[in-house]
Design an enzyme around this catalytic site. Structure first.
Site, PDB file in Angstrom:
ATOM      1  N   LYS A 101       0.885  -1.174   0.000  1.00  0.00           N
ATOM      2  CA  LYS A 101       0.000   0.000   0.000  1.00  0.00           C
ATOM      3  C   LYS A 101       0.923   1.224   0.000  1.00  0.00           C
ATOM      4  O   LYS A 101       1.403   1.657   1.051  1.00  0.00           O
ATOM      5  CB  LYS A 101      -0.873  -0.023   1.259  1.00  0.00           C
ATOM      6  CG  LYS A 101      -2.237   0.591   1.112  1.00  0.00           C
ATOM      7  CD  LYS A 101      -2.244   2.051   0.768  1.00  0.00           C
ATOM      8  CE  LYS A 101      -2.028   2.947   1.960  1.00  0.00           C
ATOM      9  NZ  LYS A 101      -1.760   4.361   1.570  1.00  0.00           N
TER      10      LYS A 101
ATOM     11  N   GLU B 154       8.941   1.605  11.562  1.00  0.00           N
ATOM     12  CA  GLU B 154       9.914   2.711  11.496  1.00  0.00           C
ATOM     13  C   GLU B 154       9.090   3.982  11.575  1.00  0.00           C
ATOM     14  O   GLU B 154       8.368   4.319  10.630  1.00  0.00           O
ATOM     15  CB  GLU B 154      10.697   2.670  10.174  1.00  0.00           C
ATOM     16  CG  GLU B 154      11.472   1.391   9.930  1.00  0.00           C
ATOM     17  CD  GLU B 154      12.682   1.212  10.831  1.00  0.00           C
ATOM     18  OE1 GLU B 154      12.965   2.108  11.648  1.00  0.00           O
ATOM     19  OE2 GLU B 154      13.327   0.157  10.734  1.00  0.00           O
TER      20      GLU B 154
ATOM     21  N   CYS C 277      13.174  10.951   7.772  1.00  0.00           N
ATOM     22  CA  CYS C 277      12.942  10.647   9.184  1.00  0.00           C
ATOM     23  C   CYS C 277      14.190  10.896  10.016  1.00  0.00           C
ATOM     24  O   CYS C 277      14.099  11.101  11.221  1.00  0.00           O
ATOM     25  CB  CYS C 277      12.511   9.199   9.319  1.00  0.00           C
ATOM     26  SG  CYS C 277      13.681   8.084   8.523  1.00  0.00           S
TER      27      CYS C 277
ATOM     28  N   GLU D 159       7.598  16.508  16.165  1.00  0.00           N
ATOM     29  CA  GLU D 159       8.173  16.340  14.827  1.00  0.00           C
ATOM     30  C   GLU D 159       7.444  17.253  13.839  1.00  0.00           C
ATOM     31  O   GLU D 159       6.220  17.245  13.763  1.00  0.00           O
ATOM     32  CB  GLU D 159       8.027  14.884  14.374  1.00  0.00           C
ATOM     33  CG  GLU D 159       8.657  14.640  13.009  1.00  0.00           C
ATOM     34  CD  GLU D 159       8.403  13.228  12.463  1.00  0.00           C
ATOM     35  OE1 GLU D 159       7.249  12.761  12.503  1.00  0.00           O
ATOM     36  OE2 GLU D 159       9.369  12.614  11.997  1.00  0.00           O
TER      37      GLU D 159
HETATM   38  P1  NAD Z   1       1.727   8.504   7.576  1.00  0.00           P
HETATM   39  O1  NAD Z   1       1.775   7.750   8.852  1.00  0.00           O
HETATM   40  O2  NAD Z   1       0.764   9.616   7.448  1.00  0.00           O
HETATM   41  O3  NAD Z   1       1.384   7.528   6.371  1.00  0.00           O
HETATM   42  C1  NAD Z   1       2.200   6.419   6.058  1.00  0.00           C
HETATM   43  C2  NAD Z   1       1.355   5.364   5.367  1.00  0.00           C
HETATM   44  O4  NAD Z   1       0.401   4.845   6.279  1.00  0.00           O
HETATM   45  C3  NAD Z   1       0.572   5.883   4.164  1.00  0.00           C
HETATM   46  O5  NAD Z   1       0.637   4.915   3.148  1.00  0.00           O
HETATM   47  C4  NAD Z   1      -0.842   6.007   4.723  1.00  0.00           C
HETATM   48  O6  NAD Z   1      -1.848   5.901   3.747  1.00  0.00           O
HETATM   49  C5  NAD Z   1      -0.882   4.823   5.673  1.00  0.00           C
HETATM   50  N1  NAD Z   1      -1.874   4.914   6.746  1.00  0.00           N
HETATM   51  C6  NAD Z   1      -2.316   6.027   7.384  1.00  0.00           C
HETATM   52  N2  NAD Z   1      -3.213   5.680   8.346  1.00  0.00           N
HETATM   53  C7  NAD Z   1      -3.324   4.325   8.323  1.00  0.00           C
HETATM   54  C8  NAD Z   1      -4.092   3.380   9.065  1.00  0.00           C
HETATM   55  N3  NAD Z   1      -4.914   3.749  10.052  1.00  0.00           N
HETATM   56  N4  NAD Z   1      -3.953   2.070   8.758  1.00  0.00           N
HETATM   57  C9  NAD Z   1      -3.120   1.677   7.785  1.00  0.00           C
HETATM   58  N5  NAD Z   1      -2.386   2.525   7.037  1.00  0.00           N
HETATM   59  C10 NAD Z   1      -2.472   3.839   7.308  1.00  0.00           C
HETATM   60  O7  NAD Z   1       3.221   8.979   7.303  1.00  0.00           O
HETATM   61  P2  NAD Z   1       3.740   9.907   6.103  1.00  0.00           P
HETATM   62  O8  NAD Z   1       3.189  11.278   6.336  1.00  0.00           O
HETATM   63  O9  NAD Z   1       3.498   9.218   4.821  1.00  0.00           O
HETATM   64  O10 NAD Z   1       5.323   9.905   6.361  1.00  0.00           O
HETATM   65  C11 NAD Z   1       5.975  10.808   7.202  1.00  0.00           C
HETATM   66  C12 NAD Z   1       6.250  10.159   8.543  1.00  0.00           C
HETATM   67  O11 NAD Z   1       7.004   8.980   8.345  1.00  0.00           O
HETATM   68  C13 NAD Z   1       7.084  11.009   9.466  1.00  0.00           C
HETATM   69  O12 NAD Z   1       6.579  10.904  10.767  1.00  0.00           O
HETATM   70  C14 NAD Z   1       8.466  10.364   9.401  1.00  0.00           C
HETATM   71  O13 NAD Z   1       9.279  10.576  10.519  1.00  0.00           O
HETATM   72  C15 NAD Z   1       8.106   8.935   9.233  1.00  0.00           C
HETATM   73  N6  NAD Z   1       9.210   8.182   8.621  1.00  0.00           N
HETATM   74  C16 NAD Z   1       9.950   7.354   9.413  1.00  0.00           C
HETATM   75  C17 NAD Z   1      11.019   6.653   8.878  1.00  0.00           C
HETATM   76  C18 NAD Z   1      11.866   5.748   9.745  1.00  0.00           C
HETATM   77  O14 NAD Z   1      12.657   4.995   9.190  1.00  0.00           O
HETATM   78  N7  NAD Z   1      11.728   5.786  11.060  1.00  0.00           N
HETATM   79  C19 NAD Z   1      11.313   6.792   7.521  1.00  0.00           C
HETATM   80  C20 NAD Z   1      10.532   7.651   6.747  1.00  0.00           C
HETATM   81  C21 NAD Z   1       9.477   8.332   7.312  1.00  0.00           C
END
Ligand code: NAD
Length: 486
Positions: A178, A254, A288, A390
């Protein structure tokens, strides 16, 4: 208008519901594609296809053949490098130089690395005594978990997706991916490559859509999915955990960060400044691992703030294909609104705005892009929301410190724990501080230098588990112990 469809059982298709959503280019604000939104029924079809492949052609394929196919996926990405590049740039707006040197090469490399690694891990074997003197042999096999749900963010779309898909497939699982609703293109392009190189139907499936009440939630709740590997926000991780609890799914998370950079007065000044410019502003602060809190030993403080300000003001937003462009837009207008709300909040919390704090003036066709100014603050108390939460934009707060203990205490005073950067020429101190920092990763005199065999992940609210090398393979497989009475 280009259409990005679902990919289920090696076929591109629309949703049974006919639902779709727009894919927007953040540089211009224009729609570039219409994306099919998967319903729970589509997700169910994808999981069934993945189950069939698991018990069929993928599960029975000799391992060497399976891994050879994954190397072909790497070749296939490289053969269509320019298409992947264009798709990633259109979805994210990141400068071509960045996508060209990081996103797409790593997307391909992940398949090669895990194909090479997957065969090289030993498992346990014990000779066990028995009363009859004949003994028994206990040995462990590493077996796939099953169908893995892969839920991805938008900041490094191909890189982070393949970082999960490659080890999952190398370990013998099948996947339903997804992608982020903001960046659906490269996952779809990868489906074409998978089919071209002969990955069997059902091994790699793509369901587009959102999280709650959409494809993401349906994937997490599907009983046929045995594990969820997720990169994204901490809050989303909590929601996924709740939904996965009923079926006790394996989880790899992550999550977010509020990463510190600590600069000691004995650091190589130019390297520390250059490294911190990278760690704060890379990918417009949307990594991140980016540093949002910078702690500088007091004798260096003013000189460091001035140097970072000069560097930030040199960053040039604009056309991702212009070689002079060094910073892209944020991913969307919604994310820009969020970052700008922090720019406003910082002023209310009493920040001194060293540079930035607003929106750059952009000419057509970029006037509707999601650009913000690279921003530096000083003077906030450590309790300020802008220092605690963040933001995920091109912004940092710089704070002076007087002692090593004080720097460590401030760095650790957060609910997050993904990574930290420490700049000092005293390597004994570098090591000492690194041991005391509550993060999964510490870089000393560098940032984002990755060896893909090393454990990657966060502590506290930054994640669960580790990715990379054996750590990925461990997550994507289970140990089955076999006891043979001799
Ligand atoms: P997000 O959590 O908004 O979305 C990530 C994914 O989760 C998307 O595909 C979204 O559609 C899906 N999603 C959202 N709600 C869901 C639910 N209830 N059930 C299942 N899937 C769901 O994150 P984002 O805005 O896409 O990315 C930015 C975030 O990601 C920041 O917080 C960043 O720090 C983090 N990040 C962490 C790492 C790491 O390695 N720790 C790497 C990259 C990004």
């Amino acid at each position: 208008m280009k259409k990005l469809q679902l990919f289920i059982n090696n076929e591109f298709s629309d949703s049974q519901s006919g639902k779709s959503f727009p894919d927007i280019n953040p540089v211009t604000g224009e729609q570039i594609a219409e994306v099919t939104e998967a319903t729970a029924a589509d997700v169910d079809a994808a999981v069934r296809a993945a189950e069939q492949a698991l018990h069929g052609p993928w599960g029975t394929m000799p391992v060497t053949e399976r891994l050879a196919l994954l190397r072909k996926v790497a070749d296939g990405i490289e053969a269509r490098f320019d298409e992947f590049l264009a798709a990633e740039i259109a979805d994210t707006g990141k400068p071509r130089s960045l996508a060209c040197s990081v996103d797409i090469p790593r997307g391909a490399a992940n398949f090669r690395i895990f194909a090479d690694l997957a065969r090289s891990f030993a498992t346990d074997c014990f000779e066990t005594d028995t009363d009859d003197g004949e003994g028994a042999l206990n040995y462990a096999l590493r077996v796939p978990i099953g169908v893995v749900g892969v839920i991805c963010p938008w900041n490094l779309p191909l890189l982070l997706m393949t970082w999960k898909v490659a080890p999952a497939l190398a370990a013998g699982n099948t996947v339903v991916v997804k992608p982020s609703e903001e960046t659906p293109a490269t996952a779809t392009l990868l489906a074409e490559v998978m089919r071209e190189v002969g990955i069997p139907a059902g091994v790699y499936n793509v369901v587009h859509g959102f999280g709650p009440d959409s494809a993401g939630e349906a994937l997490v709740q599907h009983p046929g999915v045995r594990a969820i590997t997720f990169t994204g926000e901490t809050r989303t991780g909590s929601a996924i955990m709740r939904n996965a609890a009923a079926q006790v799914k394996h989880l790899s998370f992550e999550l977010g960060g509020k990463n510190p950079a600590i600069i000691f007065a004995d650091a190589d000044f130019d390297k520390a400044v250059a490294g911190t410019v990278r760690s704060v502003f890379s990918n417009c602060g949307q990594v991140c691992l980016c540093s949002e809190r910078v702690y500088v030993e007091r004798p260096l403080f003013e000189r460091f703030v001035e140097a970072l300000k000069l560097a930030a003001e040199k960053l040039k937003p604009g056309d991702p294909y212009d070689p002079d462009t060094t910073i892209g837009p944020l991913i969307s207008q919604a994310h820009r609104d969020k970052v700008l709300s922090y720019y406003q909040l910082a002023r209310a919390e009493g920040a001194q705005v060293i540079t930035g704090g607003g929106v750059p003036e952009m000419e057509a066709p970029f006037a509707n892009g999601s650009f913000v100014q690279p921003t530096i603050w000083t003077g906030l108390p450590e309790s300020a929301r802008c220092v605690k939460e963040e933001i995920f934009g091109p912004v940092c707060h710089i704070q002076p410190f007087d002692t090593e203990e004080e720097a460590i205490a401030m760095a650790n005073a957060t609910e997050y724990g993904l990574c930290a950067a420490v700049w000092t020429q005293n390597l004994s101190r570098g090591h000492r501080v690194a041991k005391k920092l509550e993060t999964g990763i510490v870089w000393v005199n560098t940032w984002f230098l990755r060896d893909l065999r090393t454990p990657f992940g966060g502590v506290k609210m930054s994640g669960i588990g580790r990715e990379g090398g054996i750590h990925s393979i461990q997550f994507y497989s289970e140990m089955r112990n076999i006891c043979v009475k001799l």
